[in-house]
Design an enzyme around this catalytic site. Structure first.
Site, PDB file in Angstrom:
ATOM      1  N   LEU A   1    -100.503  10.143   8.147  1.00  9.26           N
ATOM      2  CA  LEU A   1     -99.833  10.949   8.675  1.00  9.26           C
ATOM      3  C   LEU A   1    -100.194  11.071  10.236  1.00  9.26           C
ATOM      4  O   LEU A   1     -99.754  11.389  11.356  1.00  9.26           O
ATOM      5  CB  LEU A   1    -100.590  13.046   8.370  1.00  9.26           C
ATOM      6  CG  LEU A   1    -100.381  13.412   9.685  1.00  9.26           C
ATOM      7  CD1 LEU A   1     -99.057  14.467   8.663  1.00  9.26           C
ATOM      8  CD2 LEU A   1    -101.337  14.886   8.920  1.00  9.26           C
TER       9      LEU A   1
ATOM     10  N   ASP B   1    -103.827  11.846   2.007  1.00  9.95           N
ATOM     11  CA  ASP B   1    -104.697  11.008   0.737  1.00  9.95           C
ATOM     12  C   ASP B   1    -105.991  11.359   1.816  1.00  9.95           C
ATOM     13  O   ASP B   1    -106.528  11.938   2.482  1.00  9.95           O
ATOM     14  CB  ASP B   1    -103.958   9.762   0.136  1.00  9.95           C
ATOM     15  CG  ASP B   1    -105.270   9.381  -0.433  1.00  9.95           C
ATOM     16  OD1 ASP B   1    -106.353   9.252  -0.858  1.00  9.95           O
ATOM     17  OD2 ASP B   1    -105.158   8.449  -1.191  1.00  9.95           O
TER      18      ASP B   1
ATOM     19  N   GLY C   1     -91.800   8.922  -0.868  1.00  8.71           N
ATOM     20  CA  GLY C   1     -92.495   9.948  -2.130  1.00  8.71           C
ATOM     21  C   GLY C   1     -91.286  11.050  -2.021  1.00  8.71           C
ATOM     22  O   GLY C   1     -91.908  11.918  -2.963  1.00  8.71           O
TER      23      GLY C   1
ATOM     24  N   PHE D   1    -105.435   9.104  -9.219  1.00  4.63           N
ATOM     25  CA  PHE D   1    -104.436   8.867  -8.328  1.00  4.63           C
ATOM     26  C   PHE D   1    -103.207   9.797  -9.353  1.00  4.63           C
ATOM     27  O   PHE D   1    -103.646   9.870 -10.369  1.00  4.63           O
ATOM     28  CB  PHE D   1    -104.407   6.765  -8.945  1.00  4.63           C
ATOM     29  CG  PHE D   1    -102.687   6.115  -7.976  1.00  4.63           C
ATOM     30  CD1 PHE D   1    -103.125   6.216  -7.063  1.00  4.63           C
ATOM     31  CD2 PHE D   1    -102.007   6.303  -9.141  1.00  4.63           C
ATOM     32  CE1 PHE D   1    -101.936   5.697  -6.372  1.00  4.63           C
ATOM     33  CE2 PHE D   1    -101.315   6.169  -8.880  1.00  4.63           C
ATOM     34  CZ  PHE D   1    -100.787   5.976  -7.501  1.00  4.63           C
TER      35      PHE D   1
ATOM     36  N   ARG E   1     -91.702   7.735  -9.832  1.00  2.13           N
ATOM     37  CA  ARG E   1     -91.001   8.400  -9.022  1.00  2.13           C
ATOM     38  C   ARG E   1     -90.151  10.361 -10.126  1.00  2.13           C
ATOM     39  O   ARG E   1     -89.713  10.979  -8.828  1.00  2.13           O
ATOM     40  CB  ARG E   1     -90.201   8.516  -8.161  1.00  2.13           C
ATOM     41  CG  ARG E   1     -91.496   7.402  -7.457  1.00  2.13           C
ATOM     42  CD  ARG E   1     -89.854   6.456  -6.020  1.00  2.13           C
ATOM     43  NE  ARG E   1     -90.795   5.716  -5.529  1.00  2.13           N
ATOM     44  CZ  ARG E   1     -91.738   6.013  -3.982  1.00  2.13           C
ATOM     45  NH1 ARG E   1     -92.121   6.740  -3.627  1.00  2.13           N
ATOM     46  NH2 ARG E   1     -92.368   4.859  -3.408  1.00  2.13           N
TER      47      ARG E   1
ATOM     48  N   GLU F   1     -94.336  16.173   3.582  1.00  5.58           N
ATOM     49  CA  GLU F   1     -95.114  14.975   3.021  1.00  5.58           C
ATOM     50  C   GLU F   1     -95.317  15.065   1.351  1.00  5.58           C
ATOM     51  O   GLU F   1     -95.398  15.832   0.901  1.00  5.58           O
ATOM     52  CB  GLU F   1     -96.581  15.136   3.342  1.00  5.58           C
ATOM     53  CG  GLU F   1     -96.609  13.806   4.290  1.00  5.58           C
ATOM     54  CD  GLU F   1     -96.102  12.243   4.316  1.00  5.58           C
ATOM     55  OE1 GLU F   1     -95.686  11.834   3.414  1.00  5.58           O
ATOM     56  OE2 GLU F   1     -96.698  11.648   4.714  1.00  5.58           O
TER      57      GLU F   1
END
Ligand code: IMP
Ligand code: MG
Length: 178
Positions: free
Chosen positions: A111, A106, A47, A155, A168, A102
């Site tokens: 993490l 969420d 990500g 989301f 992405r 990151e």
């Protein structure tokens, strides 16, 4: 900008690329001002690839290094709560000043796992930089040093973030349309 469809779900533009660029610029400014010595940025794939690439071009700290690791905790639009191992860290990171990059934090499960794995390597310091943060979903106590934007518990997809692996490549960040 028009809504888009991914896996039969509709997404609308939430953060356009111009705003993303401004956020990334301001985060880089804050990180540069923190004067971290010989920083080792650790980008969490997949990500964070776009965010990492854009922010690194604006980092001016001396002796900056970047490395890429991979974990996976997500399937579909719901977190599974399961996190795999850290792969890709080839070098000795003992006594290094780490800055985790990151795309989004969420629940914080990912993490926490990354930090516990890095701490085993006896690093000197760990700071966390995330482009997006969902404060309503966050369940951990770990402080987040650099936050691009706090967002509601929706989301989102695009700019590196996926919905079941697609989306992405989108230059803007979209959110699920209700
Ligand atoms: P956490 O462990 O719940 O904090 O989730 C972190 C990871 O889940 C991120 O690195 C993303 O890969 C993924 N994730 C969380 N929220 C979203 C979202 O809104 N869209 C896409 N991926 C997300
Ligand atoms: Mg994902």
């Amino acid at each position: 900008m028009k809504p888009i469809t991914l896996h039969n779900k509709t997404f609308e533009v939430f953060i356009p690329e111009t705003e993303i660029a401004a956020i990334v610029h301001s985060m880089a400014h804050n990180i540069n001002n923190a004067r971290i010595k010989d920083p080792l940025f650790i980008s969490v794939l997949n990500g964070s690839f776009m965010f990492s690439s854009d922010i690194m071009k604006k980092i001016t700290l001396p002796n900056t290094e970047i490395s890429f690791v991979k974990l996976s905790s997500y399937s579909g639009t719901q977190t599974t709560g399961e996190v795999s191992k850290l792969i890709g860290l080839g070098q000795d990171i003992r006594n290094r000043n780490i800055i985790i990059l990151e795309d989004i934090i969420d629940t914080g499960i990912t993490l926490e796992k990354i930090i516990s794995l890095l701490e085993k390597e006896e690093v000197a310091d760990i700071k966390v930089a995330t482009l997006l943060f969902k404060p309503e979903a966050y369940t951990k106590e770990i402080p987040i040093d650099f936050i691009g934007k706090s967002i509601p518990n929706d989301f989102v997809v695009g700019y590196g973030l996926d919905y079941d692996e697609i989306g992405r490549n989108l230059p803007h960040i979209f959110k699920l349309k209700n």
